[in-house]
Motif scaffolding. Structure first.
Motif, mmCIF file in Angstrom:
data_model
loop_
_atom_site.group_PDB
_atom_site.id
_atom_site.type_symbol
_atom_site.label_atom_id
_atom_site.label_comp_id
_atom_site.label_asym_id
_atom_site.label_seq_id
_atom_site.Cartn_x
_atom_site.Cartn_y
_atom_site.Cartn_z
ATOM 1 N N THR A 230 51.673 33.957 41.327
ATOM 2 C CA THR A 230 50.715 33.924 40.018
ATOM 3 C C THR A 230 51.508 34.587 38.647
ATOM 4 O OG1 THR A 230 49.708 35.955 40.018
ATOM 5 C CG2 THR A 230 48.563 34.468 41.291
ATOM 6 N N PRO A 231 51.408 33.707 37.665
ATOM 7 C CA PRO A 231 52.076 34.373 36.355
ATOM 8 C C PRO A 231 51.737 35.659 36.240
ATOM 9 C CG PRO A 231 51.289 31.965 36.070
ATOM 10 C CD PRO A 231 50.657 32.653 37.321
ATOM 11 N N ALA A 232 50.416 36.170 36.206
ATOM 12 C CA ALA A 232 50.158 37.423 36.048
ATOM 13 C C ALA A 232 50.704 38.401 36.743
ATOM 14 C CB ALA A 232 48.625 37.462 35.949
ATOM 15 N N PHE A 233 50.999 38.271 38.012
ATOM 16 C CA PHE A 233 51.462 39.113 39.003
ATOM 17 C C PHE A 233 52.906 39.316 38.764
ATOM 18 C CE2 PHE A 233 53.513 40.336 43.179
ATOM 19 C CZ PHE A 233 52.975 41.615 43.085
ATOM 20 N N LYS A 234 53.499 38.103 38.625
ATOM 21 C CA LYS A 234 55.030 38.249 38.117
ATOM 22 C C LYS A 234 55.337 38.948 36.692
ATOM 23 C CE LYS A 234 55.784 33.695 38.486
ATOM 24 N NZ LYS A 234 56.640 32.266 38.479
ATOM 25 N N ASP A 235 54.569 38.699 35.755
ATOM 26 C CA ASP A 235 54.626 39.388 34.608
ATOM 27 C C ASP A 235 54.621 40.939 34.864
ATOM 28 O OD1 ASP A 235 55.114 37.271 33.130
ATOM 29 O OD2 ASP A 235 53.088 37.069 32.084
ATOM 30 N N HIS A 236 53.593 41.380 35.590
ATOM 31 C CA HIS A 236 53.182 42.617 35.917
ATOM 32 C C HIS A 236 54.649 43.252 36.512
ATOM 33 C CE1 HIS A 236 51.353 46.471 37.514
ATOM 34 N NE2 HIS A 236 51.710 46.013 38.606
ATOM 35 N N MET A 237 54.999 42.583 37.559
ATOM 36 C CA MET A 237 56.190 43.126 38.313
ATOM 37 C C MET A 237 57.291 42.969 37.217
ATOM 38 S SD MET A 237 54.949 43.777 41.115
ATOM 39 C CE MET A 237 56.639 44.210 41.869
ATOM 40 N N ASP A 238 57.447 42.110 36.394
ATOM 41 C CA ASP A 238 58.617 42.052 35.533
ATOM 42 C C ASP A 238 58.596 43.456 34.381
ATOM 43 O OD1 ASP A 238 59.701 39.858 36.374
ATOM 44 O OD2 ASP A 238 58.926 38.508 34.912
ATOM 45 N N LYS A 239 57.386 43.656 34.136
ATOM 46 C CA LYS A 239 57.181 44.926 33.354
ATOM 47 C C LYS A 239 57.365 46.203 33.923
ATOM 48 C CE LYS A 239 53.478 42.818 30.536
ATOM 49 N NZ LYS A 239 52.069 42.944 30.116
ATOM 50 N N GLN A 240 56.865 46.074 35.307
ATOM 51 C CA GLN A 240 57.409 47.635 35.959
ATOM 52 C C GLN A 240 58.714 47.730 36.201
ATOM 53 O OE1 GLN A 240 54.605 49.144 36.199
ATOM 54 N NE2 GLN A 240 54.634 49.662 38.172
ATOM 55 N N ASP A 241 59.597 46.441 36.698
ATOM 56 C CA ASP A 241 61.044 46.574 36.578
ATOM 57 C C ASP A 241 61.757 46.821 35.407
ATOM 58 O OD1 ASP A 241 60.728 45.748 39.278
ATOM 59 O OD2 ASP A 241 61.274 43.637 38.864
ATOM 60 N N ALA A 242 61.183 46.724 34.236
ATOM 61 C CA ALA A 242 61.715 46.830 32.912
ATOM 62 C C ALA A 242 61.597 48.308 32.750
ATOM 63 C CB ALA A 242 60.943 45.979 31.666
ATOM 64 N N LEU A 243 60.838 49.019 33.120
ATOM 65 C CA LEU A 243 60.439 50.356 32.844
ATOM 66 C C LEU A 243 61.461 51.253 33.495
ATOM 67 C CD1 LEU A 243 56.616 50.561 33.019
ATOM 68 C CD2 LEU A 243 58.007 50.822 30.980
ATOM 69 N N GLU A 244 62.064 52.291 33.166
ATOM 70 C CA GLU A 244 62.877 53.451 33.482
ATOM 71 C C GLU A 244 62.184 54.060 34.761
ATOM 72 O OE1 GLU A 244 64.608 55.846 30.989
ATOM 73 O OE2 GLU A 244 65.692 54.331 29.616
ATOM 74 N N HIS A 245 61.066 54.448 34.774
ATOM 75 C CA HIS A 245 60.219 55.234 35.726
ATOM 76 C C HIS A 245 58.896 54.034 35.704
ATOM 77 C CE1 HIS A 245 63.099 58.070 35.669
ATOM 78 N NE2 HIS A 245 62.872 58.362 34.301
ATOM 79 N N ALA A 246 58.807 53.395 36.835
ATOM 80 C CA ALA A 246 57.718 52.324 36.977
ATOM 81 C C ALA A 246 56.589 53.601 37.313
ATOM 82 C CB ALA A 246 58.099 51.651 38.090
ATOM 83 N N ARG A 247 55.316 53.046 36.885
ATOM 84 C CA ARG A 247 54.275 53.641 37.120
ATOM 85 C C ARG A 247 53.853 53.733 38.401
ATOM 86 N NH1 ARG A 247 49.044 51.526 34.083
ATOM 87 N NH2 ARG A 247 49.433 49.654 35.558
#
Length: 485
Positions: A230-247
């Motif tokens: 799903t687009p929402a899940f892919k966006d969420h994972m992209d944001k997690q990958d973009a953060l230096e320290h994933a939540r």
């Protein structure tokens, strides 16, 4: 392709741009809706078959019991599967939030098919004694465990693939699949009862519908493996990958504690939705024949016709909730149960075929107020990173405690009290709880899912949305004041 880009900035207060909006490809959306609904169709094909064969299954696996005890034992085995559904939700939900919705939904499809197919292979009580009902119970537990990850995942999948403006309509196809699967199973059993001698049905005929689970499951698995995440899940994972320290991901208990209000709302909505559902689809055929004394074929045909009526109404309500909102429609259905459950069961108990049909239709129409809205309402209660987990746990906990036990509890209440109106009182209680829950909801129609960016159908619509948001923002800005010196 599904176009979905995320903001490169970390500041949430930065103005939304076109790049932050998800544009959903219509072809992928249709495929996603069809694949998700197909799993629900498979699940409810089994429910339709089991419900319509409940009397025969009781005779095959519990031959020494009275007819009433056979029916209760048959529904007891049916209800036992619901005890493990929350466990399935606790397993598959977090997996879906961690590894993706598509992968988990493919696996649940396999398990559901295997569990259903195996029921058809179990020897009867006369052949292997007590092992027959034990194996039936094991197969139902496998089904229940897999189903624990099915509905929450399918509803999440459709909701995250849909545009904000049409999420209600697209979500209603999930319940359209529910009714279609039930109707397919019920039609098959009814045709077999009409065509086969009673003894042949008892000896081997009842197994055939369960064997059909294998080809249906393979087809569903093929369709689901072809889907993108799903687009929402892919966006969420992209944001997690973009953060230096994933939540860090929330553990089960912290999640339940943090989102307890949303989970309680989910449980309340699912309660009224599923009590209505299982009363009408699972208990009513046996109520009409075993309690009211109608012929088996007549009872089966009446409920099937009501299913036909409900299918288009479910889609219609889904469409209208995108215009008038989810809360009014759910509230209408809940209020209707409180006001009309007793009159409906009085009509059903009258024995007049037209009155019986009228009572069933009213109950069916009230149920479509839930079936057309819940697939879009429930996922909107939770944010993206815990949506699958929270929905799977909340949904299955409520179904296990209140929904799936409805046929068993009402059959027991009628037998114990000798009051044929007990199902009506049960539905009234569910409607009251639904009304209370509706008052606590916020309206989510035509709005982005919590934690997700807006989702639209075209790039032109994305630009229009940005222009609209800018105009709204400018209107809200205060007029600058000169400071006094």
């Amino acid at each position: 392709m599904t176009t979905s880009t995320t903001a490169t900035h970390a500041d949430k207060k930065t103005e939304l741009t076109v790049d932050d909006i998800t544009v959903i490809d219509s072809k992928l959306l249709k495929r996603a809706v069809g694949a998700a609904a197909l799993g629900n169709t498979m699940e409810w094909f089994d429910f339709g078959v089991y419900s319509y064969l409940a009397v025969i299954i009781g005779k095959v696996f519990f031959p020494d019991a009275s007819s009433t005890a056979q029916l209760i034992a048959s529904f007891g085995t049916f209800a036992a599967a619901f005890l493990v559904r929350p466990i399935g939700g606790m397993v598959f939900g977090p997996l879906g939030d961690r590894f993706g919705r598509q992968k988990v939904l493919a696996f649940t499809m396999i398990m559901m098919s295997v569990g259903t197919f195996c029921i058809g292979l179990i020897p009867d009580y006369e052949s292997i004694g007590i092992m027959a009902p034990i194996l039936l119970l094991v197969a139902r537990l496998v089904q229940g465990f897999s189903t624990g990850g099915e509905y929450g995942g399918a509803a999440t999948f459709i909701a995250e693939y849909s545009t904000d403006k049409r999420r209600g309509f697209m979500g209603s196809f999930l319940e359209f699949g529910t009714l279609g699967g039930y109707l397919l199973g019920a039609t098959l059993v009814t045709a077999m009862i009409a065509l086969l001698p009673a003894q042949a049905m008892l000896d081997w005929g009842w197994r055939i519908p369960f064997f059909l689970a294998a080809p249906l499951g393979l087809f569903g698995l093929y369709i689901r493996l072809k889907l993108e995440e799903t687009p929402a899940f892919k966006d969420h994972m992209d944001k997690q990958d973009a953060l230096e320290h994933a939540r860090p991901r929330l553990g089960l208990l912290p999640m339940l504690n943090k989102y307890k209000k949303q989970l309680l709302k989910c449980i309340g909505l699912v309660l009224v939705f599923n009590v209505s559902n299982y009363m009408l689809t699972s208990y009513m055929p046996s109520y009409l024949t075993g309690v009211l004394g109608l012929s088996e074929l007549t009872g089966l045909l009446l409920v099937m016709v009501v299913m036909f009526v409900m299918m288009p109404l479910t889609l219609l309500w889904g469409h209208w909730t995108d215009r008038i909102g989810r809360r009014p429609v759910i509230g209408l259905g809940a209020l209707g149960l409180v006001l009309f459950a007793i009159p409906c069961f009085m009509l059903i108990g009258s024995g007049n075929m037209l009155a019986v049909f009228g009572g069933l239709v009213v109950l069916g129409v009230l149920h479509t107020c839930f079936s057309g809205t819940m697939p879009a309402t429930l996922p909107a209660l939770f944010v993206t990173d815990i949506r699958y987990s929270a929905l799977a746990i909340g949904f299955n906990l409520s179904v296990s405690l209140f929904g799936g036990t409805t046929p068993l509890v009402t059959a027991w209440l009628v037998d114990t009290t000798q009051n044929v109106m007990m199902p009506a009182y049960y539905m009234m209680g569910a409607g009251a709880i639904g009304l209370i829950t509706v008052f606590t909801l916020r309206e989510t129609a035509r709005k982005p899912l919590s934690g997700s960016s807006p989702a639209v159908a075209t790039h032109a619509e994305a630009h229009k949305l940005i222009d609209k948001l800018r105009k709204q923002r400018h209107k809200k800005q205060p007029v600058p004041q000169m400071s006094a010196r």
